[in-house]
Design a protein around this motif. Structure first.
Motif, mmCIF file in Angstrom:
data_model
loop_
_atom_site.group_PDB
_atom_site.id
_atom_site.type_symbol
_atom_site.label_atom_id
_atom_site.label_comp_id
_atom_site.label_asym_id
_atom_site.label_seq_id
_atom_site.Cartn_x
_atom_site.Cartn_y
_atom_site.Cartn_z
ATOM 1 N N TYR A 66 0.850 -1.186 0.000
ATOM 2 C CA TYR A 66 0.000 0.000 0.000
ATOM 3 C C TYR A 66 0.883 1.233 0.000
ATOM 4 O O TYR A 66 2.088 1.180 0.264
ATOM 5 N N THR A 67 0.259 2.375 -0.318
ATOM 6 C CA THR A 67 0.975 3.658 -0.340
ATOM 7 C C THR A 67 0.746 4.372 0.982
ATOM 8 O O THR A 67 -0.387 4.454 1.479
ATOM 9 N N GLY A 68 1.826 4.891 1.541
ATOM 10 C CA GLY A 68 1.730 5.642 2.783
ATOM 11 C C GLY A 68 2.504 6.934 2.697
ATOM 12 O O GLY A 68 3.331 7.137 1.798
ATOM 13 N N LEU A 94 -7.263 7.261 0.906
ATOM 14 C CA LEU A 94 -7.221 8.528 0.172
ATOM 15 C C LEU A 94 -6.886 8.309 -1.296
ATOM 16 O O LEU A 94 -7.459 8.951 -2.194
ATOM 17 N N LYS A 95 -5.921 7.388 -1.537
ATOM 18 C CA LYS A 95 -5.562 7.100 -2.924
ATOM 19 C C LYS A 95 -6.740 6.486 -3.687
ATOM 20 O O LYS A 95 -6.992 6.819 -4.851
ATOM 21 N N MET A 96 -7.446 5.575 -3.020
ATOM 22 C CA MET A 96 -8.610 4.960 -3.667
ATOM 23 C C MET A 96 -9.680 6.007 -3.941
ATOM 24 O O MET A 96 -10.295 6.016 -5.017
ATOM 25 N N ALA A 97 -9.907 6.883 -2.962
ATOM 26 C CA ALA A 97 -10.918 7.928 -3.165
ATOM 27 C C ALA A 97 -10.493 8.873 -4.279
ATOM 28 O O ALA A 97 -11.311 9.302 -5.101
ATOM 29 N N ARG A 131 -12.310 9.502 -7.688
ATOM 30 C CA ARG A 131 -12.689 10.854 -8.106
ATOM 31 C C ARG A 131 -12.207 11.132 -9.523
ATOM 32 O O ARG A 131 -12.933 11.699 -10.342
ATOM 33 N N ARG A 132 -10.943 10.739 -9.802
ATOM 34 C CA ARG A 132 -10.418 10.957 -11.151
ATOM 35 C C ARG A 132 -11.203 10.155 -12.194
ATOM 36 O O ARG A 132 -11.492 10.651 -13.280
ATOM 37 N N ASP A 133 -11.519 8.895 -11.827
ATOM 38 C CA ASP A 133 -12.316 8.084 -12.756
ATOM 39 C C ASP A 133 -13.659 8.726 -13.015
ATOM 40 O O ASP A 133 -14.129 8.794 -14.164
#
Length: 542
Positions: free
Chosen positions: A87-89, A114-117, A121-123
């Motif tokens: 995961y990204t942190g 946050l990255k998923m959200a 959002r970008r999608d």
């Protein structure tokens, strides 16, 4: 005491906190750190975060930052949990000294949600932009309080911009068409005052190249808890192509109506010409018929005059004999008989022609006897029928009155007779035309017009009443005879006409006419062309 309180705070912090020596020994980590890396026993390995829990692909870069720069803030790092998940942190680190040794305090924040959200959002934004581009639409969100306005990227592209330019507050308003400006702004202001629940209108907007595009706008205001308008949002769609298509349809409709009017005017002229041609043939035929009795009468009168002159000479000289006087009287008597007979015949022809001609040209409504009028029509057609080998039979009771337009009925019967002569029989052929008229109750009259000619082909039968349809165009047929019959029966006499035919056996036309014409029906020559022919003319546009 202070250390215990600080530890208690860190233990409950939602951010992972770790203290490591420079050589990787783990001196402290809180519960959030253990949860972030999903260790089995809640303990972190002594090798430290960077050496063990940073993903191998990102470990070299992270260690370099950690040991070369010492302190850093908010560096994105790829971590690997104890269960292998990556995961990204967000990783921040501060270099301190503890018990005489340099140590790192590291904060780790899990950015996965946050990255998923952000990705979602970008999608969503990409999908919205693609949808807007596919529909030639744009959306906006205007802040009423601050005056700020956000436009989707599709809006400047709609206006013809290659790149997205800065759009000041009055960008949209400055591009409104002058003829639409007051109306559009009035719609917006009325909606913001609460006079309408939403708004929808069309207007023109100036493109970057100076041309005008048509926009269909829809939107509504957003209110705060106190009911005040704070924002208004909406969507605008480029409908330039639709407006152009609508204009093309209107232009085509106008052109078609103009062409239809010209066609109807031309048809009216042809119908009038056809009617006058029929009347002209009637005049020529009657003139020919009148020549014979007038010629005989003139001969008889000349003979009487000559005999009288000779008799007067003999009487003057005293040489008049009784036998000569008797011969003279016999001659005068025969001449007078011929004069009376032929002048009476000529007068009957003139009277018949006069009545038929007046009826066909004046369109006067009057009460007439059906049998008598049919005989007058046929009498006026004798010159035309004498050139054929056709017989005409009439079956109609006497004293059958009708309050209608005799000229229209005469036109119908004349056209049916001429149509039968031209189309039903070959040149020099023999046959019989039968006209039968019988009352149908007190209010209606049924007229059957039969011929025993060649009949009408099945494929032609549905078109016989259409204007300009004829199978004898090469022989001078206009295709208007039966069309005039149809419209005259329907529009002038207020009745109906039908046809049935068998090839080789003949044709029957059936007219069903009111014996008292409706008051709303007017003579043919005073009707508008549209009323007479509109329902039978094929329209140029479907």
């Amino acid at each position: 005491m202070v250390e215990a309180q600080l530890r208690a705070i860190l233990d409950t912090a939602p951010v992972g906190v770790l203290i490591n020596t420079r050589d990787g020994e783990n001196l402290y980590h809180n519960a959030s750190a253990a949860e972030s890396f999903k260790t089995r026993d809640g303990q972190l390995a002594s090798d430290g975060v960077a050496s063990l829990y940073v993903n191998p692909d990102d470990r070299t870069r992270t260690l370099e930052i950690l040991y070369r720069h010492g302190s850093f803030k908010g560096e994105e790092v790829l971590f690997r949990r104890g269960d292998g998940e990556i995961y990204t942190g967000s990783m921040s680190s501060t270099l301190i000294e503890h018990a005489g040794r340099p140590c790192h305090i590291t904060w780790v924040y899990d950015l996965t949600e946050l990255k998923m959200a952000d990705a979602a959002r970008r999608d969503l934004a990409e999908r919205l932009e693609m949808a807007l581009q596919a529909t030639n639409a744009a959306v906006w969100d205007a802040d009423v309080v601050s005056g700020a306005c956000w436009w989707s990227d599709s809006f400047p592209r709609m206006l013809g911009h290659a790149e997205i330019p800065p759009m000041p507050r009055d960008f949209w308003e400055s591009r409104l068409h002058p003829a639409d400006r007051e109306r559009v702004l009035g719609h917006v202001e009325a909606h913001l005052r609460g006079e309408t629940a939403s708004y929808a209108y069309d207007y023109r907007l100036r493109r970057e190249d100076g041309g005008w595009m048509w926009i269909a706008a829809m939107g509504r205001a957003i209110h705060d808890e106190g009911g005040r308008v704070v924002r208004y949002v909406g969507i605008m769609t480029d409908i330039t192509d639709r407006k152009a298509a609508e204009a093309a349809v209107v232009a085509a409709k106008d052109e078609a109506e103009h062409a239809l009017a010209e066609l109807r005017a031309a048809q009216e002229s042809l119908i009038q010409a056809e009617t006058m041609a029929s009347l002209g043939q009637l005049v020529a035929g009657v003139a020919h018929e009148i020549n014979t009795p007038i010629g005989i009468g003139l001969t008889a009168a000349s003979h009487i005059g000559e005999q009288t002159r000779l008799l007067r000479g003999q009487f003057a000289t005293g040489k008049l004999r009784k036998s000569e006087m008797a011969e003279y009287l016999d001659g005068v008597t025969e001449g007078a008989r011929l004069l009376v007979t032929n002048i009476t015949r000529a007068a009957a022809l003139v009277q018949s022609f006069k009545q038929v001609a007046v009826d066909q040209t004046s369109g006067e409504r009057r009460v007439f006897d059906v049998k008598t009028y049919i005989d007058e029509i046929l009498f006026s057609l004798r010159p035309r029928l004498k050139r054929t080998r056709l017989a005409v039979e009439v079956d109609c009771p006497d004293d059958l009155p009708m309050d209608s337009f005799p000229g229209a009925l005469g036109q119908v019967l004349t056209n049916l007779v001429i149509n039968a002569v031209i189309h039903a029989y070959d040149e020099g052929g023999t046959g019989t035309i039968r006209i039968g008229a019988q009352p149908d109750g007190d209010a209606w009259l049924v007229v059957h017009f039969d011929d025993d000619g060649c009949g009408i082909a099945p494929e032609h039968l549905p078109k016989v009443f259409d204007p300009f349809f004829t199978t004898k165009r090469a022989e001078g047929g206009s295709g208007l005879g039966l069309h005039i019959v149809f419209n005259t029966v329907k529009s002038v006499l207020g009745g109906t006409v039908s046809v049935r035919s068998t090839v080789g056996q003949g044709t029957r036309f059936t007219l069903r006419l009111p014996r008292t014409a409706p008051l709303s029906v007017v003579p043919a020559e005073s009707m508008a062309v549209e009323q007479r022919v509109a329902d039978r003319i094929p329209l140029p546009l479907a």
